[in-house]
Design a protein around this motif. Structure first.
Motif, PDB file in Angstrom:
ATOM      1  N   ALA A  62       1.033  -1.203   0.053  1.00 45.07           N
ATOM      2  CA  ALA A  62      -0.075   0.388   0.299  1.00 45.07           C
ATOM      3  C   ALA A  62       1.351   1.261   0.382  1.00 45.07           C
ATOM      4  O   ALA A  62       0.669   2.067  -0.691  1.00 45.07           O
ATOM      5  CB  ALA A  62      -0.993  -0.163   1.430  1.00 45.07           C
ATOM      6  N   LEU A  63       1.733   1.480   0.765  1.00 39.21           N
ATOM      7  CA  LEU A  63       3.169   2.785   0.655  1.00 39.21           C
ATOM      8  C   LEU A  63       3.465   2.686  -0.678  1.00 39.21           C
ATOM      9  O   LEU A  63       3.806   3.373  -1.604  1.00 39.21           O
ATOM     10  CB  LEU A  63       3.705   1.981   1.739  1.00 39.21           C
ATOM     11  N   LYS A  64       3.877   1.602  -0.661  1.00 31.84           N
ATOM     12  CA  LYS A  64       4.405   1.567  -2.667  1.00 31.84           C
ATOM     13  C   LYS A  64       3.650   2.017  -3.336  1.00 31.84           C
ATOM     14  O   LYS A  64       3.921   3.038  -4.567  1.00 31.84           O
ATOM     15  CB  LYS A  64       4.935   0.250  -2.874  1.00 31.84           C
ATOM     16  N   GLU A  65       2.250   2.085  -3.083  1.00 29.47           N
ATOM     17  CA  GLU A  65       1.154   1.820  -4.553  1.00 29.47           C
ATOM     18  C   GLU A  65       1.055   3.370  -4.419  1.00 29.47           C
ATOM     19  O   GLU A  65       0.682   4.485  -4.948  1.00 29.47           O
ATOM     20  CB  GLU A  65       0.430   1.608  -4.161  1.00 29.47           C
ATOM     21  N   ASP A  71       4.200   9.785  -8.920  1.00 31.71           N
ATOM     22  CA  ASP A  71       4.679  10.014 -10.021  1.00 31.71           C
ATOM     23  C   ASP A  71       3.425   9.714 -11.417  1.00 31.71           C
ATOM     24  O   ASP A  71       3.706  10.684 -12.092  1.00 31.71           O
ATOM     25  CB  ASP A  71       5.635   9.279 -10.186  1.00 31.71           C
ATOM     26  N   ARG A  72       2.624  10.146 -11.066  1.00 26.94           N
ATOM     27  CA  ARG A  72       1.626  10.120 -11.859  1.00 26.94           C
ATOM     28  C   ARG A  72       1.046  11.307 -12.278  1.00 26.94           C
ATOM     29  O   ARG A  72       0.682  12.434 -10.984  1.00 26.94           O
ATOM     30  CB  ARG A  72       0.078   9.125 -11.868  1.00 26.94           C
TER      31      ARG A  72
END
Length: 75
Positions: A62-65, A71-72
């Motif tokens: 969840a943190l990585k997501e 960045d999007r």
């Protein structure tokens, strides 16, 4: 009379310092000592979540997501 106060925000130290200068209160510890923590936060809070291995993996995913969302492009 003696009262113990837990300071939640560093802004409160400015207020306490001003009150001390007005001779309304006396601080027992120097402001500089109270603001600068003696230990790193990573050492202080390591293992605080007490997660199982699977919960930890889910949390890390969840943190990585969430980090990837920054960045999007949104326009």
């Amino acid at each position: 009379m003696m009262v113990t106060v837990e300071v939640i925000d560093n802004k409160a130290f400015n207020l306490l310092s001003e009150m001390e200068h007005l001779d309304l209160i006396r601080l027992k510890i120097p402001i500089e000592t109270a603001i600068a923590p003696s230990e790193k936060l990573s050492d202080r809070f390591a293992g605080a979540l007490k997660l199982t291995d699977s919960e930890y993996e889910t949390y890390q995913d969840a943190l990585k997501e969430g980090r990837n969302e920054w960045d999007r492009d949104i326009y």
